[in-house]
Motif scaffolding. Structure first.
Motif, PDB file in Angstrom:
ATOM      1  N   GLY A 147       0.796  -1.225   0.000  1.00  0.00           N
ATOM      2  CA  GLY A 147       0.000   0.000   0.000  1.00  0.00           C
ATOM      3  C   GLY A 147       0.831   1.278   0.000  1.00  0.00           C
ATOM      4  O   GLY A 147       0.642   2.139  -0.866  1.00  0.00           O
ATOM      5  N   PRO A 148       1.770   1.430   0.939  1.00  0.00           N
ATOM      6  CA  PRO A 148       2.587   2.644   0.940  1.00  0.00           C
ATOM      7  C   PRO A 148       3.425   2.800  -0.335  1.00  0.00           C
ATOM      8  O   PRO A 148       3.624   3.905  -0.819  1.00  0.00           O
ATOM      9  CB  PRO A 148       3.489   2.479   2.169  1.00  0.00           C
ATOM     10  CG  PRO A 148       2.711   1.580   3.073  1.00  0.00           C
ATOM     11  CD  PRO A 148       1.977   0.637   2.159  1.00  0.00           C
ATOM     12  N   VAL A 149       3.906   1.690  -0.885  1.00  0.00           N
ATOM     13  CA  VAL A 149       4.692   1.754  -2.123  1.00  0.00           C
ATOM     14  C   VAL A 149       3.825   2.271  -3.263  1.00  0.00           C
ATOM     15  O   VAL A 149       4.242   3.137  -4.036  1.00  0.00           O
ATOM     16  CB  VAL A 149       5.283   0.364  -2.469  1.00  0.00           C
ATOM     17  CG1 VAL A 149       5.912   0.352  -3.851  1.00  0.00           C
ATOM     18  CG2 VAL A 149       6.286  -0.062  -1.414  1.00  0.00           C
ATOM     19  N   LEU A 150       2.598   1.754  -3.358  1.00  0.00           N
ATOM     20  CA  LEU A 150       1.695   2.211  -4.415  1.00  0.00           C
ATOM     21  C   LEU A 150       1.314   3.676  -4.226  1.00  0.00           C
ATOM     22  O   LEU A 150       1.216   4.424  -5.207  1.00  0.00           O
ATOM     23  CB  LEU A 150       0.435   1.339  -4.460  1.00  0.00           C
ATOM     24  CG  LEU A 150       0.653  -0.108  -4.902  1.00  0.00           C
ATOM     25  CD1 LEU A 150      -0.654  -0.885  -4.820  1.00  0.00           C
ATOM     26  CD2 LEU A 150       1.223  -0.163  -6.298  1.00  0.00           C
ATOM     27  N   ARG A 151       1.099   4.099  -2.981  1.00  0.00           N
ATOM     28  CA  ARG A 151       0.761   5.512  -2.734  1.00  0.00           C
ATOM     29  C   ARG A 151       1.912   6.427  -3.132  1.00  0.00           C
ATOM     30  O   ARG A 151       1.705   7.480  -3.724  1.00  0.00           O
ATOM     31  CB  ARG A 151       0.381   5.719  -1.267  1.00  0.00           C
ATOM     32  CG  ARG A 151      -1.029   5.252  -0.955  1.00  0.00           C
ATOM     33  CD  ARG A 151      -1.487   5.732   0.410  1.00  0.00           C
ATOM     34  NE  ARG A 151      -0.747   5.150   1.512  1.00  0.00           N
ATOM     35  CZ  ARG A 151      -1.026   3.976   2.074  1.00  0.00           C
ATOM     36  NH1 ARG A 151      -2.038   3.262   1.633  1.00  0.00           N
ATOM     37  NH2 ARG A 151      -0.314   3.534   3.076  1.00  0.00           N
ATOM     38  N   ARG A 152       3.143   6.011  -2.821  1.00  0.00           N
ATOM     39  CA  ARG A 152       4.304   6.822  -3.224  1.00  0.00           C
ATOM     40  C   ARG A 152       4.433   6.867  -4.736  1.00  0.00           C
ATOM     41  O   ARG A 152       4.765   7.900  -5.311  1.00  0.00           O
ATOM     42  CB  ARG A 152       5.584   6.258  -2.608  1.00  0.00           C
ATOM     43  CG  ARG A 152       5.824   6.710  -1.198  1.00  0.00           C
ATOM     44  CD  ARG A 152       7.245   6.424  -0.747  1.00  0.00           C
ATOM     45  NE  ARG A 152       7.629   5.024  -0.848  1.00  0.00           N
ATOM     46  CZ  ARG A 152       7.444   4.113   0.105  1.00  0.00           C
ATOM     47  NH1 ARG A 152       6.858   4.468   1.232  1.00  0.00           N
ATOM     48  NH2 ARG A 152       7.822   2.878  -0.063  1.00  0.00           N
ATOM     49  N   ALA A 153       4.173   5.747  -5.398  1.00  0.00           N
ATOM     50  CA  ALA A 153       4.296   5.689  -6.857  1.00  0.00           C
ATOM     51  C   ALA A 153       3.287   6.615  -7.531  1.00  0.00           C
ATOM     52  O   ALA A 153       3.587   7.206  -8.570  1.00  0.00           O
ATOM     53  CB  ALA A 153       4.107   4.245  -7.342  1.00  0.00           C
TER      54      ALA A 153
END
Length: 161
Positions: A147-153
């Motif tokens: 989730g955090p990786v996708l939000r940063r992307a």
């Protein structure tokens, strides 16, 4: 309470936002709503285990697979509630707590079946419950990583060639 650079605790000013809630993404009163699906799901499990004449599961699914899938959902929901929402980081200790809570509920469900005509306590069902809860909590843990990786992307503009 806040911990400034000096390391000493100091009282947050009245009306200041809760830093822990801001980090977890849970707003005031929001944590309660994370547990509503857990309670409703537990009620569903209780109702299903109260049925004396259990219908066959779809596609000739085994009873153990049904238990595993049902408790996969419970493990996922409990871990999601402990994390503060879907996609929030989840420590491994929280994963363990969600597995234990889900498995203890499975134990209480098996004990409940002692009192239901034509149903019985089955240790293999409890094992399937624990395995399913573990998988569900693990999926929730992975969502907390992804989730955090996708939000940063989504926030990073694409590079120009």
């Amino acid at each position: 309470m806040e911990r400034p650079a000096s390391g000493h605790l100091r009282e947050a000013p009245p009306g200041a936002p809760d830093a822990g809630a801001a980090r977890s993404g849970v707003r005031h009163g929001g944590a309660l709503w994370l547990w509503v699906p857990v309670v409703l799901y537990c009620a569903l499990i209780f109702v299903l285990s109260s049925v004396s004449d259990v219908p066959s599961l779809p596609g000739d699914m085994s009873d153990k697979t049904g238990h595993g899938l049902l408790y996969l959902g419970l493990g996922f929901l409990v871990a999601r509630a402990l994390a503060g929402g879907l996609g929030q980081p989840l420590r491994l200790g929280m994963v363990a707590v969600s597995i234990v809570l889900s498995t203890v509920y499975g134990l209480s469900d098996e004990c409940h079946q002692w009192f239901v005509p034509s149903r019985e306590f089955d240790l293999r069902d409890l094992t399937a419950d624990a395995v399913g809860a573990s998988i569900g909590a693990g999926v929730s843990w992975l969502c907390g990583i992804i989730g955090p990786v996708l939000r940063r992307a989504r926030r990073v503009p694409p590079r120009k060639p």
